[in-house]
Scaffold this active site. Sequence first.
Site, PDB file in Angstrom:
ATOM      1  N   TYR B 439       0.825  -1.226   0.000  1.00 54.91           N
ATOM      2  CA  TYR B 439       0.000   0.000   0.000  1.00 54.91           C
ATOM      3  C   TYR B 439       0.847   1.260   0.000  1.00 54.91           C
ATOM      4  O   TYR B 439       2.044   1.213   0.159  1.00 54.91           O
ATOM      5  CB  TYR B 439      -1.076  -0.020   1.083  1.00 54.91           C
ATOM      6  CG  TYR B 439      -0.725  -0.127   2.556  1.00 54.91           C
ATOM      7  CD1 TYR B 439       0.537   0.050   3.062  1.00 54.91           C
ATOM      8  CD2 TYR B 439      -1.757  -0.403   3.471  1.00 54.91           C
ATOM      9  CE1 TYR B 439       0.787  -0.034   4.433  1.00 54.91           C
ATOM     10  CE2 TYR B 439      -1.522  -0.490   4.831  1.00 54.91           C
ATOM     11  CZ  TYR B 439      -0.242  -0.299   5.304  1.00 54.91           C
ATOM     12  OH  TYR B 439      -0.006  -0.379   6.647  1.00 54.91           O
ATOM     13  N   GLU B 440       0.180   2.359  -0.277  1.00 54.53           N
ATOM     14  CA  GLU B 440       0.867   3.659  -0.399  1.00 54.53           C
ATOM     15  C   GLU B 440       1.934   3.612  -1.493  1.00 54.53           C
ATOM     16  O   GLU B 440       2.981   4.249  -1.387  1.00 54.53           O
ATOM     17  CB  GLU B 440       1.462   4.034   0.970  1.00 54.53           C
ATOM     18  CG  GLU B 440       1.710   5.509   1.200  1.00 54.53           C
ATOM     19  CD  GLU B 440       0.458   6.355   1.062  1.00 54.53           C
ATOM     20  OE1 GLU B 440      -0.604   5.966   1.593  1.00 54.53           O
ATOM     21  OE2 GLU B 440       0.542   7.413   0.404  1.00 54.53           O
ATOM     22  N   GLY B 441       1.660   2.853  -2.555  1.00 54.52           N
ATOM     23  CA  GLY B 441       2.615   2.694  -3.660  1.00 54.52           C
ATOM     24  C   GLY B 441       3.511   1.497  -3.444  1.00 54.52           C
ATOM     25  O   GLY B 441       4.307   1.495  -2.515  1.00 54.52           O
TER      26      GLY B 441
END
Lengths: 597, 597
Positions: B439-441
Site C-alpha cells: 500500500y501507499e505505492g
Amino acid sequence: MLEYKAPLRDIRFIIDEVLDSGAVYETLPGYEEATPDLMAAIIEEGAKFAEGVLSPLNQSGDEEGCSWSEDGVKTPAGFADAYRQFVENGWPSLSADPEFGGQGMPNMLGIVINEMVGTANWSWLMYPGLSHGCIKTLEAHGSDEQKARYLPKLVAGEWTGTMCLTEAQCGSDLGLLRTRAEPQADGSYAITGTKIFISAGEHDMAGNIVHIVLARLPDAPEGTKGISLFVVPKFTVNEDSSLSERNAVHCASIEKKMGIKASATCVMNFDGATGYLIGEPNRGLNLMFTFMNTARIGTAIQGLAHAELSYQGALRYARERLAMRSLTGPKNPEGAADPIIVHPDVRRMLLTQKAIAEGSRAMLYYLAQLGDVVDRGDETRAKQADDLMALLTPIAKAFVTEAGFEAANHGVQIYGGHGFIREWGMEQIVRDARIAMLYEGTTGIQALDLLGRKVLGSGGKLLTAFTDHVGEFIAAHDDEAVVEFLEPLGRYKDEWLRLSLAVGEKAMSNADEAGAAAVDYLMYAGYVTLGYFWARMAVVAQAKLAAGEDDKDFYEAKLHTARFYFQRLLPRADAHRAALESGADNLMAMPEALFAL
Amino acid sequence: MLEYKAPLRDIRFIIDEVLDSGAVYETLPGYEEATPDLMAAIIEEGAKFAEGVLSPLNQSGDEEGCSWSEDGVKTPAGFADAYRQFVENGWPSLSADPEFGGQGMPNMLGIVINEMVGTANWSWLMYPGLSHGCIKTLEAHGSDEQKARYLPKLVAGEWTGTMCLTEAQCGSDLGLLRTRAEPQADGSYAITGTKIFISAGEHDMAGNIVHIVLARLPDAPEGTKGISLFVVPKFTVNEDSSLSERNAVHCASIEKKMGIKASATCVMNFDGATGYLIGEPNRGLNLMFTFMNTARIGTAIQGLAHAELSYQGALRYARERLAMRSLTGPKNPEGAADPIIVHPDVRRMLLTQKAIAEGSRAMLYYLAQLGDVVDRGDETRAKQADDLMALLTPIAKAFVTEAGFEAANHGVQIYGGHGFIREWGMEQIVRDARIAMLYEGTTGIQALDLLGRKVLGSGGKLLTAFTDHVGEFIAAHDDEAVVEFLEPLGRYKDEWLRLSLAVGEKAMSNADEAGAAAVDYLMYAGYVTLGYFWARMAVVAQAKLAAGEDDKDFYEAKLHTARFYFQRLLPRADAHRAALESGADNLMAMPEALFAL
C-alpha cells in the site's frame, strides 16, 4: 479461486530429456518396467487427481482448518473423501516395496506425484506424506514381525504414520528429549511423555495411526547417544494386522498456525502407551539418519510447489490485470490500459518465480533419481550417488525452501493490494511456504550439516565429487552457443572450491568461523547448484533447437529463463560470498549484554 | 505474549546526538519550544501509552479481528477504549496546526510517537493514522469554510478521516477510476461509486468519519487529468460542526486479509452521497501529491516498527531458549545446553534485525526533521530539504518496508518451529509487515518514482544534492578510527552516481531500461543510504567513546552493529548492481506467450 494445472510438459522435459530417465531406470534392477511411457501415463493420472480433487480443497481447507475435540481431530470438508479416493486408486503404494504390497515404481515417480499433489494442496499432502518416514523406518530397521504387522496396511494407505521427535524443550537439539520408555514384562515398553508439532498425529482419514517415537530407556546415557526408537500404534495391532485395543496415546490439542492450517499439528500425550522397540537400544538417532535425505527432499518439494503455484496465479493475473501503459508505448491500445505483464518489473518477478520453480524441479528430480540409484545401482554407482546426495540434500532442503518463499512473495507483490486479500489465494501460499524453512531441520541446521559435516567433515571429498561432475559437464559441452551459461558456471564452481578451503582453514583455529559462514555458504552453494541445473536445461534446449525439433517455443522459453537466471539471480551469490568471507568477528565480538542496547 | 518496550535510549540518541534536533528546532519559527527536554518528556508519555495500553491489545486484536454488520464495523475488544484514552490525552493534536486546536509540535515528534504506537499495535495505529492524510488535504487545499467545519474535530480526534482512492479496477493506475460526481443545485456534488481497500472506512471509535474521495466530474477529461477531490462526511456537518444527516456512504463489507486484521479494510459504497469539492476541478491528483511524501514516510515506519518488535521478541527468546553447545565449548555448562544466542547464525539474524531497525530509525527521523525544515525553514533551507526529501522518500518507503519484512522473518526463524505458531506472536509480525510493501505505492511504483521522476527526471540534480551531502560528511570526518565505515561509503556513493549515469544513458534509447533497472536500483540506493546513516551513528558513537562519556556500552553496541552492517549487509548492493546493469533484454526479449511454457 486459484486453480492448479500440472506443468506436464516441464515435468516430462526434466524426466526424459534432461535426466534421461529411460536409460537410467533400464539399468536398475527392479525398475526396468518404469519406462518413459508408463511413467508419463501415471503422471497424467496423478495430475488429474491433483487438479480435480485436491486443488479445489486448498483454499477451503485453509479457511476451515482442523478442529479438535476429545473424540479426535476433524479435518476440513472433503479431505477425508479425497484420501479415500487416493487410497482406492492405489497412490500410497506407488513406490513402495512389492514385498509389502507396493507397486515398486521408482522413488522419483513418487516425488513427481508428491510435487503435483503438494502444489495443489500442501496441507492435504501432509497426511499421506508423513507415512513415508514411518514406512521407511520400519522397512529399514523393523523386525520381520513388525514389518508384517504394520507395513501392508501402511503401504496400502489404510493406516497412516507419524514421526514423533520434537518436545517442547527440544527441536533441533534432540539430545534434550525426555520422553521415557519403561520395559514391561511382555517385552513391550510403556512410553510416557509429551511430543509436540506432530503432523497428522490425529485425524479422521484412516483406521489407525502408527507413531514412530523417540524416547529414552531408564538406563540410557544422556544426550543423543541415549535415544531409542519405538513404534506406538494408536490402536494396538494383532498378529493378523486386525486392530486390538485403543492405546494410551492421545492428541491433547492442535496448534493454531500461520499456515498449512488444514494440516493437523498435534500435541501428543503418551501416558504409558504400549510401544515396541525398533532396532537396538540407544541407536534411535542413527537409525533415523538412514532416511534423513529422502525426508529432506520431501520437504524441499514444498519450495518448488509454492514457487510453481504462486507463478501460475501471478502469471494469470499479470496477463489480465490492466494498469498503466508500457513505457515504450501502448501494447493494448484498444484497452483502458496495458496488461501488467508488459512492465519490466512484473516480468522480473515472474521470471524469478519461473527460474526458481523449474530449476528446483530439475534439482529435486535429479536427487530423487540419485536416491533410486542408491537403492538399486551396483556398489560403485550407489556409492557415487550416495555421496552426491549427501552433499546436495541440505542444499536442496534449505535453498529451495528459501527460494520458494521468495517466489511466493513475488506472487503477492504482482497482485498489489489484492495479494494481501485472502480470497485470491496468493497470501495463503506465503503463509503455507513459511514453515518449509523451519521443519525437517531449519535453514541454519542444514547449513551446519552442509559445511560442517559434509564439506569439511569429508575433507572436501564430497564437494569435489560434485564439482568434478560439474567440470565434466562443462568440458563435454564446449560449444559457443551455450558459453554464456558454462563460462560463469565454471567460474562460480572454482570459486566455491576456493571459498571452501578458505573457510575450512579459518575454522581450524576457530570453530565459530564455520558457524558464521554456514548459511551464506549454503546460499552461495544453492545459487551455483541451481546454475548447474539451469545450464543442463539450457544445453538440452539449445541442442533440440539446433536439431530443428518440434516444440520450439518451449525450448526458447528455457533459454530465455536460463539467461535471466545467469544474469539476474546468480550474481546474488557474490553478496553471500562477501558476507561469508567477512568472518566471525562481526558476529561474535559483541558481548551478549550489548544486544539489548 | 509479545511485550513491546520502547527503545527510548536509541530514540534519544538519534534525535539528540545524531540529528542534533535541539539546534535545528531552535532555528525553526514556531518550533522554538520543542526543546530536547520537552520532546523527551512527551516521548516518555507516549512510550507508556504504547507499552501499557496498546501492546496488550496487539495479539488479541489479530485473533478477534473486526466484524461487519449492517449497523457498521466493530473493532476488537479494547480498541475503542484505547482510542478514547488517546483522544483524552491529546495525542491526535500533537503536531497539528494551533489554528485548529493543534499543539504545534514538530512533525518529527509525531513520527516518533507513531513509531512507538505502531510498533506496539500497527492495526490500531491505522485508525488515527488515516486521519493524517485527510487533515493535511483540508489544511493545504480546503476552503476556509471547509477548514473551520472539519478540522477542529479531526485535529482533536473526535472524528477520524480516510483517503478513498482505490477502486476494484485501479490501484497504482488512478487514471482508470470511475467514481462520478454530479453537481447539485446547492453547490454540492452527488458522489456515486465503489471504493475498496479503505482503511478505517467504518468503525466504532469516533462520532464521524470524514472521507476524502477521488472522483470524476461529468465533463472531466479521461485519465489522471480528470480527477477531482471531494470531502464526503459520514454524517453531514452543520456550520457549527454539529452533526446533521447520515450521508449515503456505507461500508458494504470488510476484507479478510493476511494481516493487520484488527484494522478494518472497507469496501465503501457511495450512493449519491453528498460531497464538496476541494480546490479546483480536475486537479485532484496534483493536490494529493502535496503530502505524498509525509504519507509515504508514515508507511515506511511500518518497516521500522516490525523490525524492532521482531527483534525484541527474538532477542528475548535467543537468550532463554537452550539448544546445543557453542561450537567453541559450553557457555552455560551448568545448563542442559547453551542459550541459542551463542550460535553465530542466530547472532547473524539478530544483528540483521538490529541493523535494520536502528538504521531505519535514523533514516526516518532524519526525513521527518527535513519535513519540518520544509514547513518552517527559510526559503533556501526549505528548498534544500524538499529536494532531499523528494529523493529519499521513495527509498525510505520501499527499502525500509522490504528490509522490515526480512527482519520480521528472521524473528520467526530464530524461534524455529515455534515461530510458526500463533501464540508466540512472531508470525503475526510477518503477516502484518507484508502489506507495507504494497500500500501507499508498491515497491515497484516507488522504484519508478525514484529512478524515473526523481533521479533521471531532475537530470541527476536531486541525486547529486544528496551524494554531495554524503561527500561533505565523509570529508568532515577524516579520521582513522572511522575509516572502516567512511571508505566503503565513499566508494558506494561514487558507484551510485556512475550507475545512475549508465542507466540514464541506456534509458534514452529504450525506456524499458529504466523499468528493468528500477527495483534493483532502489534497493542499491537503499543499502547505500542506510550505510550513510550507520556511518553517521558510528561517527557519533566513536566521538563519545573517545571523549570518555558515559554509556560506553551503548556506543560500543553502535560500533559493533555498524561494523556488522558494513561487512555483512552493505555488500548485498553488489548483487543489485549486477542485476540492474544486466539490462532490459533478459526481461523483455521473451515473448509473452512463452511465459506459460
